[in-house]
Design a protein around this motif. Structure first.
Motif, PDB file in Angstrom:
ATOM      1  N   ALA A  81     -24.744  -6.656  19.411  1.00 15.49           N
ATOM      2  CA  ALA A  81     -25.944  -6.956  18.627  1.00 15.49           C
ATOM      3  C   ALA A  81     -27.202  -6.342  19.214  1.00 15.49           C
ATOM      4  N   THR A  82     -27.233  -6.117  20.531  1.00 16.05           N
ATOM      5  CA  THR A  82     -28.441  -5.574  21.163  1.00 16.05           C
ATOM      6  C   THR A  82     -28.416  -4.060  21.311  1.00 16.05           C
ATOM      7  N   ALA A  83     -27.363  -3.409  20.843  1.00 16.72           N
ATOM      8  CA  ALA A  83     -27.245  -1.958  20.996  1.00 16.72           C
ATOM      9  C   ALA A  83     -28.384  -1.171  20.352  1.00 16.72           C
ATOM     10  N   PRO A  84     -28.948  -1.613  19.199  1.00 15.93           N
ATOM     11  CA  PRO A  84     -30.064  -0.857  18.620  1.00 15.93           C
ATOM     12  C   PRO A  84     -31.261  -0.719  19.557  1.00 15.93           C
ATOM     13  N   ASN A  85     -31.390  -1.642  20.520  1.00 11.81           N
ATOM     14  CA  ASN A  85     -32.507  -1.524  21.466  1.00 11.81           C
ATOM     15  C   ASN A  85     -32.385  -0.280  22.331  1.00 11.81           C
ATOM     16  N   TRP A  86     -31.160   0.081  22.689  1.00 12.51           N
ATOM     17  CA  TRP A  86     -30.957   1.303  23.472  1.00 12.51           C
ATOM     18  C   TRP A  86     -31.282   2.538  22.641  1.00 12.51           C
ATOM     19  N   VAL A  87     -30.967   2.485  21.346  1.00  7.09           N
ATOM     20  CA  VAL A  87     -31.360   3.584  20.447  1.00  7.09           C
ATOM     21  C   VAL A  87     -32.871   3.710  20.423  1.00  7.09           C
TER      22      VAL A  87
ATOM     23  N   GLY B 298     -27.900   1.072  12.820  1.00  4.40           N
ATOM     24  CA  GLY B 298     -26.728   0.624  12.069  1.00  4.40           C
ATOM     25  C   GLY B 298     -25.457   1.284  12.555  1.00  4.40           C
ATOM     26  N   LEU B 299     -25.561   2.549  12.952  1.00  9.19           N
ATOM     27  CA  LEU B 299     -24.380   3.266  13.437  1.00  9.19           C
ATOM     28  C   LEU B 299     -23.814   2.613  14.699  1.00  9.19           C
ATOM     29  N   VAL B 300     -24.703   2.269  15.648  1.00 12.26           N
ATOM     30  CA  VAL B 300     -24.188   1.691  16.902  1.00 12.26           C
ATOM     31  C   VAL B 300     -23.670   0.272  16.676  1.00 12.26           C
ATOM     32  N   LEU B 301     -24.249  -0.426  15.696  1.00  9.59           N
ATOM     33  CA  LEU B 301     -23.721  -1.747  15.371  1.00  9.59           C
ATOM     34  C   LEU B 301     -22.335  -1.634  14.746  1.00  9.59           C
ATOM     35  N   THR B 302     -22.204  -0.697  13.815  1.00 11.39           N
ATOM     36  CA  THR B 302     -20.914  -0.490  13.151  1.00 11.39           C
ATOM     37  C   THR B 302     -19.839  -0.055  14.148  1.00 11.39           C
ATOM     38  N   ALA B 303     -20.276   0.711  15.155  1.00  9.19           N
ATOM     39  CA  ALA B 303     -19.333   1.195  16.167  1.00  9.19           C
ATOM     40  C   ALA B 303     -18.886   0.093  17.122  1.00  9.19           C
ATOM     41  N   GLY B 304     -19.496  -1.095  17.010  1.00 11.61           N
ATOM     42  CA  GLY B 304     -19.067  -2.223  17.816  1.00 11.61           C
ATOM     43  C   GLY B 304     -19.675  -2.317  19.199  1.00 11.61           C
ATOM     44  N   PHE B 305     -20.870  -1.738  19.389  1.00  9.36           N
ATOM     45  CA  PHE B 305     -21.504  -1.776  20.709  1.00  9.36           C
ATOM     46  C   PHE B 305     -22.274  -3.069  20.979  1.00  9.36           C
TER      47      PHE B 305
END
Length: 419
Positions: A368-374, A359-366
């Motif tokens: 829709a697929t940013a959670p995959n890197w997390v 949720g943090l990386v989504l909120t930061a605007g990275f």
């Protein structure tokens, strides 16, 4: 495999259904109770926190009574929680019902893992644990979609009533099929009432002492990070698939079924190979999981490639479950109840942590697929811990071998006589 494993799998199926079916029922429950969907999301958060808190508390109780009796009590608690949710007149009561049901989750899987492992020969323990967890994985393929459909067509209260019925079936199975005494198990562990020669207080101290073992702590951290990596991606699968891949909202259900099928396969494969070579199985599954999650950042933009990648994530993620659970049991052979239950809580802690980070990386605007890197970073961290754990084990084994081969000076024979 012993028929008693079926009883554990049925209980696991009910627990898995009630844990995940809430995702498809949240909008309906929010509308009925006149709350927002984020507020209704507390039904998910409350359940997860209940698992984390309930696992150690009820596991301690499980050291004082027979494991069979404890499993029956836990299924009774599960039934009661779902009945409370089904009949709840207001949102607060529904939330309380969810928490009540969740308290049984960690201890059931923790104690059930010990019982399952004890029902078979030592070389088949991980496979037996996997058979129990098959109920949880199949719930994602059958129970959750079916429960969601029933909730949408007939009413969400009926779904929870039916889940309570699964609990009754699981309770009956445990009562009829699980051995009445621990001494009935293959490994011949101690008495049925958990208050053996050391007494209840002494047994609890032994259970707590297990956490001083660095290998136990490392295994639990691997659980948090490894399975957390899966949920960093899957928690946000709906917006990812509709926003990046271009799927319609209605397609998310069958994509989750694909994920569930992957979980079933990974669970069975992980259990089979963990009995042969546990640590290599962990290395392979965690390493591949980190790679696939990273790749998903790219394949998530294509419908076909996404549909191929999603079950792979499920398979690789759940391939880590039997070996990690067996790893904890192997390291706490004298007092496994508390550690086994806490490790189940660690799965849920990892889910919550990963969802928050995603949720943090989504909120930061990275994107829709940013959670995959997390998720990839979490899985890679778990792999690193697995390598550290194996290195420590080799070092400890080497030191033990040196101690065994060393001959004390006092024991060296000395010739003092004559022919």
């Amino acid at each position: 495999m012993p028929l008693a494993l079926l009883a554990l799998a049925i209980g696991a199926f009910g627990i898995g259904t009630t844990e995940f079916v809430i995702m498809g029922l949240l909008p309906l429950m929010a509308q009925d109770y006149g709350v927002t969907v984020p507020t209704a999301g507390l039904l998910t958060t409350g359940y997860a926190l209940g698992v984390v808190v309930g696992a150690p508390l009820l596991a301690v109780l499980g050291t004082r009574i027979s494991r069979k009796r404890m499993l029956m009590l836990l299924m009774g608690l599960f039934i009661a929680g779902n009945l409370v949710t089904a009949a709840a007149p207001v949102f607060g009561v529904a939330l309380a019902g969810r928490v009540i049901a969740s308290l049984a989750h960690g201890a059931f899987f923790g104690i059930g893992s010990i019982v399952a492992a004890g029902l078979v020969a030592p070389q088949k323990k991980a496979g037996a644990i996997a058979m129990m967890f098959t109920g949880l994985t199949v719930a994602n393929v059958v129970g959750v979609p079916l429960g969601t459909m029933i909730g949408q067509q007939v009413g969400w209260r009926i779904t929870f009533l039916l889940v309570a019925g699964l609990g009754v079936l699981g309770l009956a199975g445990v009562a009829a099929l699980i051995p009445a005494d621990r001494t009935d198990l293959v490994d011949g562990t101690d008495g049925a009432d958990g208050a053996g020669s050391t007494g209840g207080a002494g047994r609890i101290r032994r259970e707590l002492a297990a956490f001083r073992n660095v290998q136990v702590v490392l295994a639990m951290l691997m659980t948090v990070l490894g399975f957390g990596g899966v949920f960093a991606a899957i928690t946000y699968i709906a917006p990812m698939m509709t926003g990046a891949a271009g799927y319609a909202e209605g397609s998310v259900t069958w994509l989750l079924v694909l994920f569930g099928l992957g979980m079933v396969v990974g669970n069975l494969v992980g259990g089979r190979y963990a009995d042969r070579r546990l640590m290599p199985m962990l290395f392979a599954s965690l390493g591949a999981l980190a790679v696939v999650l990273a790749v998903f950042s790219f394949t998530a933009h294509d419908k076909v490639l996404a549909a191929i990648t999603i079950p792979l994530i499920g398979a690789l993620g759940f391939a880590t479950v039997p070996p990690l659970q067996k790893r904890v049991l192997d390291q706490t052979a004298d007092a496994p109840t508390l550690a086994s239950a806490v490790n189940i809580g660690a799965f849920n802690l990892g889910n919550a942590l990963a969802a928050w980070l995603g949720g943090l990386v989504l909120t930061a605007g990275f994107g829709a697929t940013a959670p995959n890197w997390v998720g990839a970073a979490l899985a890679a961290s778990a792999l690193l811990l697995a390598l550290v754990s194996a290195g420590l084990e080799r070092r400890q084994s080497g030191a033990a071998a040196l101690r065994e081969t060393a001959v004390p000076a006092a024991e060296v024979p000395v010739s003092v006589g004559v022919r």
